[in-house]
Design an enzyme around this catalytic site. Structure first.
Site: not given
Length: 393
Positions: A41, A98-100
């Site tokens: 990530r 940025a999503s969890a």
């Protein structure tokens, strides 16, 4: 890369993997765990991100440890403000994130991809989700569309830096990408108030559309639709998630700028239902009310400069023709003053929606479904497709 940095990244990734597995209630499949490690990530997030509702900046250059902790927390991080424009003296607002990670992998699991499946992703963002899909399915089977040209270019670069080259398209994701259709799966990383007809048309019969859902009332839930041979799509809602709304479905409305006027003369009444019952912390109530009221939005006004009013809940239609306000005096929790203006009685509608939800057993989103008809009509239902959710207007 310094050995210490690499070790810190591995530790952070291992910790996040444990959190994701705990949130999902089971370990990631081998395929998705392999993608997790191969597509880190941190390789996709910008050097500056913003954290929390207050949008506190977190810079990699000012403290790599803090930045890495933010990147590998199981939480969303904001990656762009104000559509990339200079905030200046204005108010900053989040325009991309940025999503969890846990919701990313939950959605990938719900997507149920198989070898050879072709996937359209709407909302490339940083490119991390597209990278995970590409690792799993191969570049030839992944197309991703991003409306922001700057984000699209950066995502393509992020992907290439890891040797991943899905098709990255700059454009309006609501139109899909007909050139690469048909798809077996469509997944959106932005919420929608209406499922674009193009998505249904570009999916093979038996294919799946998975997207976050939003009503003007509340941003909450996912909907997973299966496309039928007859050209309709139908499926269940699920809890979880709150994503930013697709840009071409945004409504920028404010109560005093767009709705309420000095010459409006509202009708006065009273209610025993607290405004926080319909617009508080119960996401099940909010989800159900949003499905029924369809085009009604809300805003809280704490401590308004009105004598005897501690807080006020505003309601308004998206066409700005009707509004309502519910006042709490800060003392009496059993009686609330209601003001309503326009052709629709919005508090009466909201109260009816809330009572219906309570009488139905206070269900969560998982008992609701949606059918998108061939003509594009959206028909929400409860427990089974022939049991329509009542509309309040």
């Amino acid at each position: 890369m310094a050995a210490d940095d690499e070790a810190a990244e591995q530790i952070a990734m291992r910790g996040l993997l444990g959190e994701v597995n705990a949130d999902l209630g089971a370990p990631l499949t081998r395929a998705w765990e392999a993608a997790f490690w191969a597509v880190p990530r941190h390789r996709f997030l910008p050097d500056r991100v913003w954290l929390g509702d207050d949008l506190v900046p977190c810079d990699r250059s000012a403290g790599r440890g803090r930045w890495l902790s933010a990147v590998y927390a199981d939480d969303s991080v904001v990656t762009q403000l104000n559509d990339g424009h200079d905030v200046g003296e204005g108010e900053p607002w989040a325009s991309s994130s940025a999503s969890a990670p846990s919701i990313v992998f939950r959605m990938l699991d719900m997507l149920d991809v198989g070898n050879g499946h072709r996937v359209l992703e709407v909302g490339t963002g940083t490119g991390w989700n597209a990278g995970l899909l590409t690792h799993r399915l191969g570049a030839a089977n992944v197309t991703t569309v991003e409306v922001d040209p700057v984000l699209a270019a950066q995502a393509a670069l992020n992907l290439r830096n890891l040797g991943l080259e899905p098709e990255v398209i700059g454009g309006d994701g609501a139109a899909g990408c007909v050139a690469s259709a048909p798809y077996d799966r469509v997944v959106a990383t932005c919420s929608v108030r209406e499922v674009p007809r193009a998505w249904v048309e570009q999916v093979r019969p038996g294919g799946v559309i998975l997207t976050p859902w939003e009503s003007p009332w509340a941003c909450y839930g996912l909907v997973r639709l299966v496309v039928g041979a007859e050209g309709l799509a139908s499926g269940w809602f699920h809890p979880h998630s709150a994503f930013m709304l697709m840009r071409n479905q945004r409504t920028d409305l404010r109560i005093f700028r767009d709705v309420v006027r000095d010459d409006h003369e509202p009708d006065e009444s009273a209610t025993g239902i607290p405004p926080w019952a319909v617009a508080g912390d119960d996401w099940g109530a909010q989800f159900a009310i949003g499905l029924q009221t369809r085009d009604v939005w809300r805003a809280w006004h704490d401590s308004p400069e009105v004598a005897g009013v501690a807080s006020r809940l505003w309601l308004a239609t998206t066409d700005t023709t009707s509004w309502a306000a519910v006042d709490w005096d800060g003392r009496d929790d059993g009686r609330f003053t209601v003001w309503q203006y326009g052709p629709r009685r919005l508090w009466d509608e909201t109260e009816a929606a809330y009572v219906w939800w309570r009488n139905a057993g206070s269900p969560g989103p998982e008992r609701f479904g949606l059918t998108v008809a061939v003509d594009g009509m959206h028909k929400p239902w409860f427990d089974r497709p022939d049991q329509m959710v009542p509309a309040t207007s």
